[in-house]
Design an enzyme around this catalytic site. Structure first.
Site, mmCIF file in Angstrom:
data_model
loop_
_atom_site.group_PDB
_atom_site.id
_atom_site.type_symbol
_atom_site.label_atom_id
_atom_site.label_comp_id
_atom_site.label_asym_id
_atom_site.label_seq_id
_atom_site.Cartn_x
_atom_site.Cartn_y
_atom_site.Cartn_z
ATOM 1 N N GLU A 127 11.500 -20.037 -7.669
ATOM 2 C CA GLU A 127 12.061 -21.107 -8.515
ATOM 3 C C GLU A 127 11.168 -22.347 -8.609
ATOM 4 O OE1 GLU A 127 16.038 -21.911 -7.117
ATOM 5 O OE2 GLU A 127 16.734 -19.902 -7.625
ATOM 6 N N ASN A 170 9.419 -15.204 -7.977
ATOM 7 C CA ASN A 170 10.825 -14.943 -8.308
ATOM 8 C C ASN A 170 11.452 -16.174 -8.960
ATOM 9 O OD1 ASN A 170 13.125 -13.066 -7.903
ATOM 10 N ND2 ASN A 170 13.942 -14.645 -6.531
ATOM 11 N N HIS A 206 21.123 -13.688 -12.713
ATOM 12 C CA HIS A 206 22.493 -14.164 -12.492
ATOM 13 C C HIS A 206 23.097 -14.434 -13.864
ATOM 14 C CE1 HIS A 206 21.978 -14.566 -8.181
ATOM 15 N NE2 HIS A 206 20.880 -15.270 -8.360
ATOM 16 N N GLU A 235 18.355 -10.358 -8.048
ATOM 17 C CA GLU A 235 19.585 -11.003 -7.561
ATOM 18 C C GLU A 235 20.728 -10.781 -8.542
ATOM 19 O OE1 GLU A 235 18.943 -15.129 -6.441
ATOM 20 O OE2 GLU A 235 16.961 -14.688 -5.642
ATOM 21 N N ASP A 237 23.867 -10.370 -10.582
ATOM 22 C CA ASP A 237 25.331 -10.391 -10.607
ATOM 23 C C ASP A 237 25.761 -10.828 -12.000
ATOM 24 O OD1 ASP A 237 24.826 -13.181 -10.287
ATOM 25 O OD2 ASP A 237 25.685 -13.243 -8.270
HETATM 26 C C1 XIL Z 1 22.264 -18.288 -2.412
HETATM 27 C C2 XIL Z 1 23.108 -17.545 -1.382
HETATM 28 O O1 XIL Z 1 23.709 -16.435 -2.023
HETATM 29 C C3 XIL Z 1 24.169 -18.474 -0.820
HETATM 30 O O2 XIL Z 1 24.852 -17.841 0.267
HETATM 31 C C4 XIL Z 1 23.537 -19.775 -0.337
HETATM 32 O O3 XIL Z 1 24.555 -20.671 0.075
HETATM 33 C C5 XIL Z 1 22.686 -20.406 -1.420
HETATM 34 O O4 XIL Z 1 21.729 -19.475 -1.869
HETATM 35 N N1 XIL Z 1 18.761 -18.081 -6.116
HETATM 36 C C6 XIL Z 1 18.195 -17.577 -4.976
HETATM 37 C C7 XIL Z 1 19.061 -17.219 -3.816
HETATM 38 O O5 XIL Z 1 16.979 -17.323 -4.951
HETATM 39 O O6 XIL Z 1 18.419 -17.443 -2.589
HETATM 40 C C8 XIL Z 1 20.363 -17.963 -3.850
HETATM 41 O O7 XIL Z 1 21.194 -17.457 -2.793
HETATM 42 C C9 XIL Z 1 21.023 -17.829 -5.191
HETATM 43 C C10 XIL Z 1 20.160 -18.399 -6.273
#
Ligand code: XIL
Length: 302
Positions: A127, A170, A206, A235, A237
């Site tokens: 990020e 990422n 996401h 990641e 969802d």
């Molecule tokens: C999130 C986790 O799922 C949570 O448990 C934590 O509180 C915050 O981080 N992008 C990412 C992940 O790269 O590491 C993040 O994970 C979600 C967004």
């Protein structure tokens, strides 16, 4: 094949889940993880604040528990993440430039050496770009004190620490073609042209109603792959439920399978009840570990 992991394996991919060490004692969680998934990503346990909360004192216990669980079950591991502005202990932000550079390189080297041979791919930098149309880097201690070159330096340090590990950049909101993904694309193209070590790009993916699966998702994955890197959905969802959620999940799987260098998909959790999106139901198993329509759609697409 009858599980996500075995179906993905038959297509030459992995199918992974983000895992939290705190749930490894829960039988429904572990049996679902072990049955369905062929890769794990520690959800928080490898982040800077978890492994080096105090400078040069490394605590690997929780991450080690996840890695040994994965190894004993033949699952691969994605390392997440080495350099990120978030979940970063306060001491890092307090350092001057020269000290910050050495702390960053020491962190990368120590964590990667600890897991040498056990982590297939690392999110070396997470990020680093801003949202919106600017294509600019996000403000962070690394960016603000070390400048654009911190990303290149992190990747070079990572390659030296574990030459066999795949090194990924990422990010989120880079899933379709847009100014932010264009900026990441330009960086990867430049890295490949100049021989900066990078092997893969992770697309967090996401998705929700404000940010649905983009229509040019496959095309965007493909243009990165065409630069000579692997791509991974890291990641995933998708907020929602029922048939609409299932269709979106199927579209994501189809997009990955259409890109030969899309090497795997990770969903950001095993069960809705432990999702970081506490208000939603974005995953493949409900709170009772029952398969949702989204699960069936993913398995059918694989
Ligand atoms: C999130 C986790 O799922 C949570 O448990 C934590 O509180 C915050 O981080 N992008 C990412 C992940 O790269 O590491 C993040 O994970 C979600 C967004």
């Amino acid at each position: 094949a009858g599980t996500l992991g075995s179906a993905a394996t038959a297509k030459g991919r992995y199918f992974g889940a983000a895992v939290s060490a705190q749930y490894l004692g829960e039988s429904g969680y572990v049996s679902t993880l072990n049955r369905e998934f062929s890769s794990v990503t520690p959800e928080n346990e490898m982040k800077w604040d978890a492994v080096e909360a105090n400078r040069n004192t490394f605590t690997f216990g929780s991450a080690d528990r996840i890695v040994s669980h994965a190894q004993s079950r033949g699952m691969s591991v994605r390392g997440h993440t080495l350099v990120w502005h978030s979940q970063l202990p306060g001491w890092v932000a307090g350092l001057g430039a020269a000290d910050l550079r050495s702390a960053m390189n020491h962190h990368i080297t120590t964590v990667m050496r600890h897991y040498k041979g056990k982590v297939l791919a690392w999110d070396v930098v997470n990020e680093a770009f801003q949202d919106g149309g600017s294509g600019a880097r996000r403000s962070s201690p690394f960016q603000d004190k070390l400048g654009n070159g911190f990303i290149e330096e992190a990747f070079r340090t990572a390659r030296a620490a574990d030459p066999a590990a795949k090194l990924c950049y990422n990010d989120y909101n880079t899933d379709g073609v847009n100014p932010k993904s264009n900026a990441v694309y330009a960086m990867v193209k430049d890295f490949k042209a100049r021989g900066v070590p990078i092997d893969c790009v992770g697309f967090q993916s996401h998705f929700n109603s404000a940010s649905p699966v983009p229509s040019d998702y496959r095309a965007n994955l493909q243009r990165f792959a065409d630069l000579g890197v692997d791509v991974q959905i890291t990641e995933l969802d998708i907020e929602g439920s029922g048939g609409a959620q299932a269709t979106a999940y199927g579209n994501v799987v189809n997009a990955c399978l259409a890109v030969s260098r899309c090497t795997g998909i990770t969903v950001w959790g095993v069960t809705d009840k432990y999702s970081w999106r506490s208000s939603g139901t974005p995953l493949l198993f409900d709170g009772n570990y029952t398969k949702k329509p989204a699960y069936d759609a993913v398995l059918a697409a694989l």
